[in-house]
Scaffold this motif. Structure first.
Motif, PDB file in Angstrom:
ATOM      1  N   GLU A 248     -21.131 115.498  44.521  1.00  0.00           N
ATOM      2  CA  GLU A 248     -20.619 115.403  43.159  1.00  0.00           C
ATOM      3  C   GLU A 248     -19.535 114.342  42.993  1.00  0.00           C
ATOM      4  O   GLU A 248     -19.152 114.007  41.865  1.00  0.00           O
ATOM      5  N   ILE A 249     -19.016 113.791  44.083  1.00  0.00           N
ATOM      6  CA  ILE A 249     -17.949 112.802  43.985  1.00  0.00           C
ATOM      7  C   ILE A 249     -18.543 111.430  43.640  1.00  0.00           C
ATOM      8  O   ILE A 249     -19.723 111.174  43.877  1.00  0.00           O
ATOM      9  N   PRO A 250     -17.726 110.525  43.066  1.00  0.00           N
ATOM     10  CA  PRO A 250     -18.254 109.197  42.736  1.00  0.00           C
ATOM     11  C   PRO A 250     -18.562 108.374  43.989  1.00  0.00           C
ATOM     12  O   PRO A 250     -17.821 108.411  44.965  1.00  0.00           O
ATOM     13  N   LEU A 263     -15.551 108.061  46.977  1.00  0.00           N
ATOM     14  CA  LEU A 263     -14.160 108.285  46.596  1.00  0.00           C
ATOM     15  C   LEU A 263     -13.907 109.777  46.421  1.00  0.00           C
ATOM     16  O   LEU A 263     -14.722 110.479  45.803  1.00  0.00           O
ATOM     17  N   SER A 264     -12.767 110.253  46.940  1.00  0.00           N
ATOM     18  CA  SER A 264     -12.437 111.664  46.785  1.00  0.00           C
ATOM     19  C   SER A 264     -10.939 111.871  46.977  1.00  0.00           C
ATOM     20  O   SER A 264     -10.265 111.074  47.636  1.00  0.00           O
ATOM     21  N   LYS A 266     -10.146 114.881  48.160  1.00  0.00           N
ATOM     22  CA  LYS A 266     -10.231 115.981  49.116  1.00  0.00           C
ATOM     23  C   LYS A 266     -10.704 115.480  50.477  1.00  0.00           C
ATOM     24  O   LYS A 266     -11.095 114.330  50.641  1.00  0.00           O
ATOM     25  N   ASP A 267     -10.685 116.375  51.433  1.00  0.00           N
ATOM     26  CA  ASP A 267     -11.160 116.072  52.778  1.00  0.00           C
ATOM     27  C   ASP A 267     -12.663 115.787  52.745  1.00  0.00           C
ATOM     28  O   ASP A 267     -13.413 116.400  51.988  1.00  0.00           O
ATOM     29  N   PHE A 268     -13.091 114.846  53.594  1.00  0.00           N
ATOM     30  CA  PHE A 268     -14.496 114.431  53.590  1.00  0.00           C
ATOM     31  C   PHE A 268     -15.380 115.201  54.581  1.00  0.00           C
ATOM     32  O   PHE A 268     -16.569 114.913  54.682  1.00  0.00           O
ATOM     33  N   THR A 269     -14.817 116.142  55.311  1.00  0.00           N
ATOM     34  CA  THR A 269     -15.560 116.791  56.398  1.00  0.00           C
ATOM     35  C   THR A 269     -16.912 117.334  55.941  1.00  0.00           C
ATOM     36  O   THR A 269     -17.955 117.062  56.559  1.00  0.00           O
ATOM     37  N   GLU A 270     -16.914 118.079  54.865  1.00  0.00           N
ATOM     38  CA  GLU A 270     -18.162 118.668  54.357  1.00  0.00           C
ATOM     39  C   GLU A 270     -19.148 117.579  53.925  1.00  0.00           C
ATOM     40  O   GLU A 270     -20.344 117.656  54.206  1.00  0.00           O
ATOM     41  N   LYS A 271     -18.634 116.571  53.238  1.00  0.00           N
ATOM     42  CA  LYS A 271     -19.498 115.485  52.764  1.00  0.00           C
ATOM     43  C   LYS A 271     -20.078 114.696  53.931  1.00  0.00           C
ATOM     44  O   LYS A 271     -21.241 114.274  53.897  1.00  0.00           O
ATOM     45  N   GLU A 272     -19.287 114.495  54.969  1.00  0.00           N
ATOM     46  CA  GLU A 272     -19.770 113.752  56.133  1.00  0.00           C
ATOM     47  C   GLU A 272     -20.958 114.448  56.781  1.00  0.00           C
ATOM     48  O   GLU A 272     -21.919 113.799  57.213  1.00  0.00           O
ATOM     49  N   GLU A 273     -20.896 115.768  56.848  1.00  0.00           N
ATOM     50  CA  GLU A 273     -22.015 116.512  57.444  1.00  0.00           C
ATOM     51  C   GLU A 273     -23.290 116.353  56.626  1.00  0.00           C
ATOM     52  O   GLU A 273     -24.390 116.219  57.172  1.00  0.00           O
ATOM     53  N   ILE A 274     -23.146 116.354  55.316  1.00  0.00           N
ATOM     54  CA  ILE A 274     -24.303 116.158  54.441  1.00  0.00           C
ATOM     55  C   ILE A 274     -24.902 114.766  54.658  1.00  0.00           C
ATOM     56  O   ILE A 274     -26.127 114.606  54.774  1.00  0.00           O
ATOM     57  N   LEU A 275     -24.029 113.760  54.719  1.00  0.00           N
ATOM     58  CA  LEU A 275     -24.497 112.386  54.899  1.00  0.00           C
ATOM     59  C   LEU A 275     -25.175 112.195  56.254  1.00  0.00           C
ATOM     60  O   LEU A 275     -26.226 111.547  56.353  1.00  0.00           O
ATOM     61  N   LYS A 276     -24.571 112.766  57.289  1.00  0.00           N
ATOM     62  CA  LYS A 276     -25.151 112.649  58.634  1.00  0.00           C
ATOM     63  C   LYS A 276     -26.524 113.314  58.690  1.00  0.00           C
ATOM     64  O   LYS A 276     -27.462 112.768  59.293  1.00  0.00           O
ATOM     65  N   MET A 277     -26.638 114.478  58.087  1.00  0.00           N
ATOM     66  CA  MET A 277     -27.904 115.211  58.098  1.00  0.00           C
ATOM     67  C   MET A 277     -28.990 114.431  57.376  1.00  0.00           C
ATOM     68  O   MET A 277     -30.111 114.283  57.877  1.00  0.00           O
ATOM     69  N   LYS A 278     -28.668 113.910  56.188  1.00  0.00           N
ATOM     70  CA  LYS A 278     -29.665 113.180  55.403  1.00  0.00           C
ATOM     71  C   LYS A 278     -30.033 111.859  56.088  1.00  0.00           C
ATOM     72  O   LYS A 278     -31.213 111.465  56.091  1.00  0.00           O
TER      73      LYS A 278
END
Length: 305
Positions: A248-250, A263-264, A266-278
Motif C-alpha cells: 500500500e505504500i508509494p 517510500l515509507s 515505517k519499518d520495511f521488514t514486512e515489505k521486504e519479505e513480500i518483495l523477496k517472495m515475489k
C-alpha cells in the motif's frame, strides 16, 4: 587531492517524467589528484573492487573532462591528472549513474584547477552533456528537486525531505539501457494521459512538501513512460504489477529502471519479505538497500597529500 561523494539519484518518481529527482544517501566516490608525471589515468572500480572498463565513447568521466577542456583549455592540464572512482551501486539500474559521473567530474575538475564555477555553470555544463535535468540537479544539490528546461534555460527548485521518510531500493540483476528506455516512449502523448500526469505530479509535489505519503501515493501513477519501460522486461513488468496489489505504500520505477523505489515512514521488514517472495517466484535475482533522502547533495573534501 580532492575527494568527492556524489549521491545516487532517483528520477521521474512516477508522473514527474524528466523533471522530478530525489537524492539518496548512497554515494559514488571520486578522487582527483595532480601528479608530477605525464600520465593521465582514470581508474574505476565497482563495489566488489573489480576494475570497470568503458569504451572511450561510453566513458562519461572522460567525455565530461574533454568538454571542460574545450571551454577552459588554458586552465585544465590533463598531464599527471589521476581520477579514481569507487562505484557503490550498479550501473544501468535507474539510479542516475550517468549524472553522477558528470556531476562528480565537473565538480572535481572545478576544484582541482580552481575554475571557480558556480552551481549554475556546473548545471549548465551538465545539462549540455546529459541532455535532461532530472538527475543532475539532485546529484549536485540534494533533496527533492523539480527541474524544467525552456529555451535551453534550466530552471529548478529544491525542497528538503523529512528524515521520517525512509527509502527502500529493490535492485534487480536486470540492466535497462537509458537509450532504449527513452526510445520506447515514443514522440506522441495522449492529451488525457498528459492531463492526468500533470494532476498526479502536483499531488506528488504537495506530498513531499507536506511530508504526506498519502498524497504521494494518490499521485504516484504515471500515464506516460513507466508502463512502456516496464514492458522491456516481462519479469519486471509482472513483478511491478503484482506487488501493486500487495503493497500500500508509494513506489515507482526509479528513472528508466530496473530499480524500484519504495517510500515509507515505517519499518520495511514486512515489505521486504513480500518483495523477496515475489521476486523468488518470478526468478528475479535482486538485492535490497534501505536508505534515506540526502538533503545535502554533493560532498567535497580537500585532502592533504
Amino acid at each position: 587531492m580532492i575527494k568527492i561523494k556524489v549521491p545516487a539519484t532517483s528520477a521521474n518518481l512516477g508522473p514527474g517524467y524528466d523533471s522530478f529527482g530525489l537524492a539518496l544517501n548512497l554515494f559514488n566516490i571520486y578522487e582527483f589528484s595532480q601528479k608530477k608525471d605525464d600520465q593521465f589515468n582514470i581508474s574505476i572500480k565497482d563495489s566488489n573492487n573489480k576494475i570497470v572498463n568503458f569504451k572511450k565513447e561510453d566513458n562519461l568521466i572522460l567525455k565530461t573532462l574533454l568538454t571542460m577542456k574545450e571551454y577552459y583549455p588554458d586552465q585544465i592540464e590533463t598531464k599527471g591528472l589521476k581520477i579514481k572512482v569507487d562505484l557503490n551501486y550498479p550501473l544501468d539500474r535507474g539510479l542516475g549513474s550517468s549524472a553522477n559521473a558528470i556531476i562528480g567530474t565537473l565538480c572535481g575538475i572545478n576544484e582541482i584547477f580552481n575554475l571557480e564555477l558556480n552551481n549554475k555553470k556546473i548545471l549548465d555544463l551538465a545539462l549540455q552533456i546529459e541532455g535532461h535535468p532530472d538527475n543532475i540537479v539532485p546529484a549536485l544539490l540534494g533533496g527533492f528537486t523539480i527541474s524544467q528546461v525552456e529555451k535551453r534555460q534550466l530552471n529548478y527548485e529544491k525542497f528538503p525531505v523529512s528524515k521520517k521518510i525512509n527509502i527502500l531500493l529493490f535492485i534487480p540483476n536486470l540492466e535497462i539501457k537509458t537509450k532504449n528506455a527513452r526510445k520506447i516512449i515514443g514522440t506522441k502523448i495522449d492529451i488525457n494521459a498528459a492531463s492526468q500526469n500533470i494532476a498526479n505530479a502536483s499531488l506528488v509535489t504537495a506530498g513531499f512538501i507536506k511530508n504526506d505519503l498519502d498524497l504521494i501515493k494518490k499521485g504516484s501513477k504515471d500515464y506516460i513512460h513507466q508502463k512502456k519501460r516496464l514492458s522491456l522486461n516481462n519479469k519486471l513488468n509482472m513483478f511491478f504489477n503484482e506487488i501493486s496489489k500487495m503493497i500500500e505504500i508509494p513506489f515507482f520505477l526509479s528513472g528508466s529502471g530496473s530499480t524500484i523505489i519504495f517510500l515509507s515512514k515505517k519499518d520495511f521488514t514486512e515489505k521486504e519479505e513480500i518483495l523477496k517472495m515475489k521476486a523468488k517466484d518470478l526468478g528475479i535475482v535482486n538485492y535490497l538497500i534501505e536508505t534515506q533522502v540526502n538533503n545535502q547533495g554533493i560532498i567535497i573534501n580537500k585532502v592533504g597529500d
